[in-house]
Design an enzyme around this catalytic site. Structure first.
Site, PDB file in Angstrom:
ATOM      1  N   HIS A  51       0.832  -1.192   0.000  1.00 14.77           N
ATOM      2  CA  HIS A  51       0.000   0.000   0.000  1.00 14.77           C
ATOM      3  C   HIS A  51       0.875   1.253   0.000  1.00 14.77           C
ATOM      4  O   HIS A  51       2.082   1.194   0.246  1.00 14.77           O
ATOM      5  CB  HIS A  51      -0.931  -0.009   1.213  1.00 14.77           C
ATOM      6  CG  HIS A  51      -2.050  -0.990   1.083  1.00 14.77           C
ATOM      7  ND1 HIS A  51      -3.135  -1.011   1.940  1.00 14.77           N
ATOM      8  CD2 HIS A  51      -2.278  -1.987   0.185  1.00 14.77           C
ATOM      9  CE1 HIS A  51      -3.959  -1.976   1.579  1.00 14.77           C
ATOM     10  NE2 HIS A  51      -3.462  -2.585   0.528  1.00 14.77           N
ATOM     11  N   GLU A  53       1.157   3.722   2.049  1.00 13.90           N
ATOM     12  CA  GLU A  53       1.838   4.040   3.305  1.00 13.90           C
ATOM     13  C   GLU A  53       3.115   3.222   3.468  1.00 13.90           C
ATOM     14  O   GLU A  53       4.140   3.727   3.942  1.00 13.90           O
ATOM     15  CB  GLU A  53       0.905   3.768   4.499  1.00 13.90           C
ATOM     16  CG  GLU A  53      -0.355   4.606   4.504  1.00 13.90           C
ATOM     17  CD  GLU A  53      -1.534   3.920   3.827  1.00 13.90           C
ATOM     18  OE1 GLU A  53      -2.665   4.063   4.318  1.00 13.90           O
ATOM     19  OE2 GLU A  53      -1.311   3.226   2.793  1.00 13.90           O
ATOM     20  N   CYS A  85      -2.123  -1.011   7.472  1.00 15.02           N
ATOM     21  CA  CYS A  85      -1.185   0.111   7.335  1.00 15.02           C
ATOM     22  C   CYS A  85      -1.169   0.978   8.589  1.00 15.02           C
ATOM     23  O   CYS A  85      -0.153   1.615   8.888  1.00 15.02           O
ATOM     24  CB  CYS A  85      -1.569   0.963   6.125  1.00 15.02           C
ATOM     25  SG  CYS A  85      -1.297   0.116   4.552  1.00 15.02           S
ATOM     26  N   ARG A 208      -5.547   1.398 -26.688  1.00 15.77           N
ATOM     27  CA  ARG A 208      -4.429   1.547 -27.610  1.00 15.77           C
ATOM     28  C   ARG A 208      -3.926   2.985 -27.530  1.00 15.77           C
ATOM     29  O   ARG A 208      -4.655   3.884 -27.147  1.00 15.77           O
ATOM     30  CB  ARG A 208      -4.858   1.227 -29.051  1.00 15.77           C
ATOM     31  CG  ARG A 208      -5.470  -0.172 -29.198  1.00 15.77           C
ATOM     32  CD  ARG A 208      -5.891  -0.485 -30.625  1.00 15.77           C
ATOM     33  NE  ARG A 208      -6.922   0.399 -31.141  1.00 15.77           N
ATOM     34  CZ  ARG A 208      -8.231   0.252 -30.880  1.00 15.77           C
ATOM     35  NH1 ARG A 208      -8.646  -0.724 -30.090  1.00 15.77           N
ATOM     36  NH2 ARG A 208      -9.106   1.080 -31.415  1.00 15.77           N
TER      37      ARG A 208
END
Length: 363
Positions: A51, A53, A85, A208
């Protein structure tokens, strides 16, 4: 505080770097600041990866102690694909956490903030909350409304026509507008289309000309299975939604197509079942690239949350096809559920974005 907005703005810019890659997770950025200097930063790249953090803490190392963490979404407090976290921030010794917005998941919202405060860390929430919410509007929708956020992209003449009476529509808009559409595709979890568009145009609906680490899924609504294995969209990872369970799906499955048989309504795919199917797939943002039938049906059901319309400086006249089929209106009241949020030229075409008024209540 101006300083808080400055650093949160930087964290949001970091979060946006995961715009094309984090699905089904949210886009999150984090900046660690100590004595007015950034000592570490990071963003979430993809589901299952570290993550934001954690990335910032790894960059800061010991300098994280005593720092302020600016995070665009409340630090998680539970074990998902990765550990919490909030616990990592506590162990690192940060003394303040500034959060743009709380986690929209009602099962965990506020718990990360509560855990940080229980550890004696000052937490301030709500800095640039609207900007953070719009970055993750699909993630918010999925957790608070139980369905993805639907954007409908339409290319039209200035008189609101999307194709000639014979169905010819390539190309109403110019190259710049078509390139812009690829950016919307890249950020979407899936592209939704109907069988009419498949038969008329045989599109690929791939990204694309835009660098992206993944292609969005493709979802085709085809009540009676008129699509054939020879169409371009019958490829690995395509999801085919039908009510027809009287034929063999083997020719489609051999090409990697995933077939869903859902409930019907008046012989067509039930939109409620379609939405439920997409929610089960953990899709956050859907880009609808369809004709007037599917667009009109979604609009009548109140399922179009945002319209992205590219108007070309051309006139196709009233015999040409319009943007929306659907229920006839007999009064103007209730005919304007949208509000204009953005407009500007893209090449020679006019791009207009409208958002459903009710979306404002979620951000």
């Amino acid at each position: 505080m101006n300083e808080d907005r400055h650093w949160m703005s930087h964290a949001l810019a970091l979060a946006e770097r995961g715009l094309y890659s984090t699905t089904p997770n949210p886009r999150v950025g984090c900046v660690l600041v100590r004595k007015g200097v950034c000592v570490g930063e990071g963003f979430h790249v993809r589901a299952g990866g570290a993550h934001a953090e954690i990335m910032a803490l790894l960059a800061a190392k010991d300098a994280a102690k005593g720092a302020t963490a600016y995070v665009t979404l409340e630090p998680c407090s539970h074990f998902g694909r990765t550990p919490p976290c909030s616990d990592a921030l506590i162990r690192a010794g940060v003394n303040r956490v500034v959060v743009a917005m709380q986690d929209p998941n009602p099962l965990v919202s506020g718990q990360g903030i509560a855990r940080l405060r229980a550890a004696g860390i000052r937490v301030d929430s709500g800095v640039m909350a609207n900007e953070a919410a719009m970055l993750n509007i699909g993630f918010i929708f999925r957790h608070q409304k139980g369905r993805p956020y639907l954007r409908s992209k339409i290319a039209a003449s200035i008189d609101g026509r999307t194709a000639l009476a014979n169905g010819a529509s390539r190309w109403i808009t110019g190259e710049d507008a078509r390139l812009d559409v690829h950016r919307w595709r890249a950020r979407s979890c899936a592209i939704l289309t109907g069988i009419g568009t498949v038969i008329q145009d045989n599109p690929e609906l791939t990204v694309r000309h835009v660098a992206t680490p993944r292609q969005p899924l493709c979802i085709i609504v085809d009540s009676t299975l008129r699509i054939t294995p020879d169409h371009a969209l019958t490829r690995f990872g395509t999801h085919l939604i039908t009510v027809n369970d009287h034929v063999s799906f083997r020719p489609y499955e051999d090409k990697g197509v995933i077939v869903h048989v859902v409930e019907s309504r008046d012989g067509r795919v039930s939109l409620e079942s379609l939405i439920a199917c997409m929610a089960q797939m953990e899709l956050n943002e859907i880009l609808v690239e369809a004709g007037s039938v599917l667009n009109g049906a979604l609009l009548d059901m109140g399922l179009v949350d945002e319209l992205i319309v590219y108007f070309a400086p051309s006139v196709l006249k009233n015999q040409a096809r319009g943007m929306f089929d659907g229920n006839m209106l007999e009064e103007l009241e209730g005919s304007n559920p949208f509000r204009f949020v953005e407009s500007g030229l893209v090449g020679e075409d006019l791009k207009v974005i409208l958002r459903r008024r009710s979306v404002q209540g979620l951000i």
